[in-house]
Design an enzyme around this catalytic site. Structure first.
Site, PDB file in Angstrom:
ATOM      1  N   THR A  42     -66.946 -54.540   5.259  1.00  0.00           N
ATOM      2  CA  THR A  42     -65.737 -54.418   4.353  1.00  0.00           C
ATOM      3  C   THR A  42     -64.590 -54.559   5.121  1.00  0.00           C
ATOM      4  O   THR A  42     -63.401 -54.343   4.629  1.00  0.00           O
ATOM      5  CB  THR A  42     -65.736 -52.996   3.780  1.00  0.00           C
ATOM      6  OG1 THR A  42     -64.730 -52.670   2.935  1.00  0.00           O
ATOM      7  CG2 THR A  42     -65.583 -51.800   4.934  1.00  0.00           C
ATOM      8  N   GLU A  70     -48.955 -51.694  -3.891  1.00  0.00           N
ATOM      9  CA  GLU A  70     -49.874 -51.027  -3.279  1.00  0.00           C
ATOM     10  C   GLU A  70     -50.779 -50.405  -4.728  1.00  0.00           C
ATOM     11  O   GLU A  70     -51.940 -50.255  -4.475  1.00  0.00           O
ATOM     12  CB  GLU A  70     -49.342 -49.562  -2.322  1.00  0.00           C
ATOM     13  CG  GLU A  70     -50.602 -48.502  -1.979  1.00  0.00           C
ATOM     14  CD  GLU A  70     -51.638 -49.372  -1.258  1.00  0.00           C
ATOM     15  OE1 GLU A  70     -51.488 -50.287  -0.588  1.00  0.00           O
ATOM     16  OE2 GLU A  70     -52.413 -48.555  -0.729  1.00  0.00           O
TER      17      GLU A  70
HETATM   18  C1  DMJ Z   1     -59.611 -52.380   5.421  1.00  0.00           C
HETATM   19  O1  DMJ Z   1     -59.693 -51.725   6.553  1.00  0.00           O
HETATM   20  C2  DMJ Z   1     -60.977 -52.703   4.716  1.00  0.00           C
HETATM   21  O2  DMJ Z   1     -60.967 -53.560   3.707  1.00  0.00           O
HETATM   22  C3  DMJ Z   1     -61.458 -51.274   4.088  1.00  0.00           C
HETATM   23  O3  DMJ Z   1     -62.567 -51.046   3.431  1.00  0.00           O
HETATM   24  C4  DMJ Z   1     -59.969 -51.045   2.991  1.00  0.00           C
HETATM   25  N1  DMJ Z   1     -59.031 -50.883   3.563  1.00  0.00           N
HETATM   26  C5  DMJ Z   1     -58.603 -51.859   4.376  1.00  0.00           C
HETATM   27  C6  DMJ Z   1     -57.504 -53.033   4.099  1.00  0.00           C
HETATM   28  O4  DMJ Z   1     -56.664 -52.969   3.170  1.00  0.00           O
END
Ligand code: DMJ
Length: 641
Positions: free
Chosen positions: A616, A505
């Protein structure tokens, strides 16, 4: 009597000395203040709190001037899991973060009214109608009829050729085989979700049941919405149709719960938008419009500054209780642009774009330490709350959405471009570091002190810097591409240095450590996509075969350590071969990790980067081309042919 025994207490009972009285009073007033303060941390449902605090709405400051709309900004961003309460990090959506109430606009208040769609403001409303009812009605009015959608305008510029299972089929058999393997992984993950957790948010693959959590405020089916486009892109049409039918018949968007607008936006709105653009089928998108509009109403009271969460039925909004001093989070309020701009494109309702553009105005006005954007902003004072800067959790997708807004605008959004490249310069000057052995990494910045730690989440930045390289200043282009490659290399190192060949992580570069986790609490891997995401972008940009090799290493590691009998699970420690599973198949594994792997082993004509940007959560959205939007006559002709 007790007092008589105490030195300094007179025989006259309470005859304390003046200094003692003072200390006693000080103590008493401290105690009262403490008790009163504690009321704020009680859940809203506690009666005591309602009695004492029922009329204590915080009036937000209004940043900016101009019209009502201009002056109000909303925005939330996903609570970056890394810095969310640990419970979120270990099981996204599970946290029962108690949300600190910052502002609760009385229904019908000036602020709530201002957030309605412009069309709605002219309509007389019942006084008893709730804020969200008004917002929902407004959205229905503005975007109700499917024929007001503009998919038709995009069509001529997209879908060349229409997607199908053969789309992007690589030329060589070895890569084709790898791509098929990824497809099989998706089918396996999906089938098990369907079997054991259908309609829930995520699958718990060890206990073979579903997980709902509270991240989405009572909304269900996150894995279904997140999977729609992945299934379609992979040509898993039976599965796609099942998913679509569920969305049509069972997705309940009348949530009463407290949702994270950021999460709902990137997964639900992003997922439905993508499915719509890829297939041309409108599946509950109008309802999603209504939902988001209701959320906007909830956030309107603080439109001058961001809030994170919303209760879409009550029209209330707040920030995460754990966020520093109830502040709003950069990556939450900075991660709405892509979806909201498309909501405006499709509905012809400017409200969505207006909201997100106002966020920019606020950010442009505030002074930035060394040109950096700290992660926490007070929705009350309008100031940064702490000077903690991170390209990983809490900050990440804010930067991502700047460059992607520019690209998605067909390179016309100069404001986003300017903000992105100046932020990148500040990041380079203050955060980018080289380890003793030459690994480039992004440190975190705490009031000028560097924390030599890089989160898995920050590994998306390899891809981000890569896709922005070409539009940087001419003398910087190669440099940005090199920087992107170096960061991606470092993130790959964080994988290769673990026993499982999966990355932790967070990894550190101090006390002799290089790209390895030094704390037990950083050793887990929850099926995150960011490293693979950067491999995919770097492959598309350079065609260096090492990125496909690195992607394949990840496939093998996922198969060996995360695949269990009934799905895929995160693991608790990437440094041990006797892995413990966290019993969670995250929805982003289906929407991002497997999709990016599939694209990595596909040809570039499957969702070309010139035509699509990925939100994202890896949901593809089309570039908004002037040529597609303006020349409708040509569009009609193209369609007729
Ligand atoms: C996802 O929900 C998206 O990529 C977000 O922007 C960041 N975290 C998670 C994946 O790790």
């Amino acid at each position: 009597m007790v007092f008589r025994k105490l030195p300094g207490v007179s025989a006259s009972g309470m005859g304390l000395r003046l200094s003692q009285k003072f200390v006693f009073l000080l103590f008493l007033s401290g105690l009262v203040t403490l008790c009163f303060g504690a009321l704020f941390f009680l859940p809203d449902s506690v009666r005591l709190k309602r009695i004492f605090l029922s009329k204590t709405e915080t009036q937000p400051v209004t940043v900016g001037s101009g019209s009502e709309n201009d002056a109000r900004e909303a925005h939330p961003k996903r609570a970056k899991e890394q810095e969310r309460p640990r419970a979120v990090a270990s099981a996204k959506g599970e946290t029962s973060t108690k949300l600190k109430s910052l502002s609760r606009p009385p229904a019908g208040s000036h602020e709530a009214t201002a957030a309605r769609a412009p069309e709605d403001r002219t309509l007389p409303r019942s006084r008893t109608e709730s804020a969200s009812q008004r917002a929902t009605s407004a959205a229905r009015g503005a975007a109700a009829a499917p024929d007001t959608f503009s998919y038709r305008r995009f069509k001529g510029c997209l879908l060349k050729p229409p997607l199908g299972s053969d789309s992007g089929k690589p030329g060589d058999p070895a890569t084709t085989e790898r791509r098929e393997k990824v497809k099989e992984m998706m089918k396996f993950a999906w089938d098990n979700y369907k079997l054991y957790a259908w309609g829930k948010n995520e699958l718990r693959p060890l206990t073979r049941n579903g997980h709902v959590g509270n991240m989405f405020g009572g909304l269900r089916g996150a894995s279904i919405i997140d999977s729609l486009d992945t299934l379609y892109i992979m040509g898993l049409m039976d599965e796609y149709n099942d998913a679509k039918e569920w969305v049509k018949s069972s997705l309940d968007l009348n949530s009463n719960g407290e949702a994270s607008l950021f999460e709902v936006n990137i997964r639900y709105v992003g997922g439905l938008l993508s499915a719509y653009y890829l297939t041309g089928e409108e599946v509950r998108l109008i309802d999603a419009f209504c939902f988001v509009t209701a959320c906007l109403c909830g956030t309107s009271v603080v439109l001058s500054l961001p809030v994170l969460c919303c209760s879409c039925c009550s029209g209330t909004s707040w920030s995460w209780g754990w966020a520093s001093a109830g502040s709003s989070i950069l990556a939450e309020f900075g991660t709405l642009h892509l979806e909201f701009i498309h909501l405006t494109e499709l509905s012809s309702n400017p409200i969505y774009t207006e909201k997100v553009m106002n966020i920019r105005k606020v950010l442009n006005k505030i002074e930035k330490p060394h040109g950096l954007y700290p992660n926490f902003l007070s929705p009350v004072s309008g100031n940064w709350v702490q000077h903690h800067v991170s390209i990983g959790g809490l900050g990440d997708s804010f930067y991502e959405y700047l460059i992607k807004s520019y690209l998605m605008s067909d390179k016309t959004d100069d404001d986003a471009k300017m903000m992105y490249y100046s932020a990148l310069e500040a990041i380079e000057a203050n955060l980018v570091q080289k380890s003793p052995s030459g690994l480039t990494y992004m440190a975190e910045w705490r009031g000028g002190i560097l924390d030599h730690k890089m989160g898995h989440l920050a590994c998306f930045s390899g891809g981000m810097i890569g896709i922005g390289a070409d539009d940087g200043a001419p003398d910087k282009r190669q440099h940005y591409l090199d920087l992107a490659a170096e960061i991606t290399h470092t993130c790959h190192e964080s994988y290769t240095r673990s026993a499982t060949k999966l990355g932790p992580e967070a990894f550190r570069f101090d006390a002799g450590a290089e790209a390895t986790a030094t704390r037990l609490s950083d050793r887990y891997y929850i099926l995150r996509p960011e490293v693979i995401e950067s491999y995919m972008y770097m492959w598309r940009l350079t065609h260096d075969p090492k990125y496909r090799e690195w992607g394949w290493e990840a496939v093998e590691a996922l198969e060996e350590h995360c695949r269990v009998e009934s799905g895929f699970s995160g693991i608790r420690d990437v440094y041990t071969m006797t892995v413990g599973h966290d019993n969670m198949q995250q929805s982003f594994f289906l929407s991002e990790t497997l999709k990016y792997l599939y694209l990595l082993f596909s040809d570039d004509d499957l969702l070309p980067l010139e035509d699509w940007v990925f939100n994202t959560e890896a949901h593809p959205l089309p570039v908004v081309r002037k040529s597609c939007l303006q020349d409708e006559a040509t569009q009609d002709k193209t369609l007729a042919e």
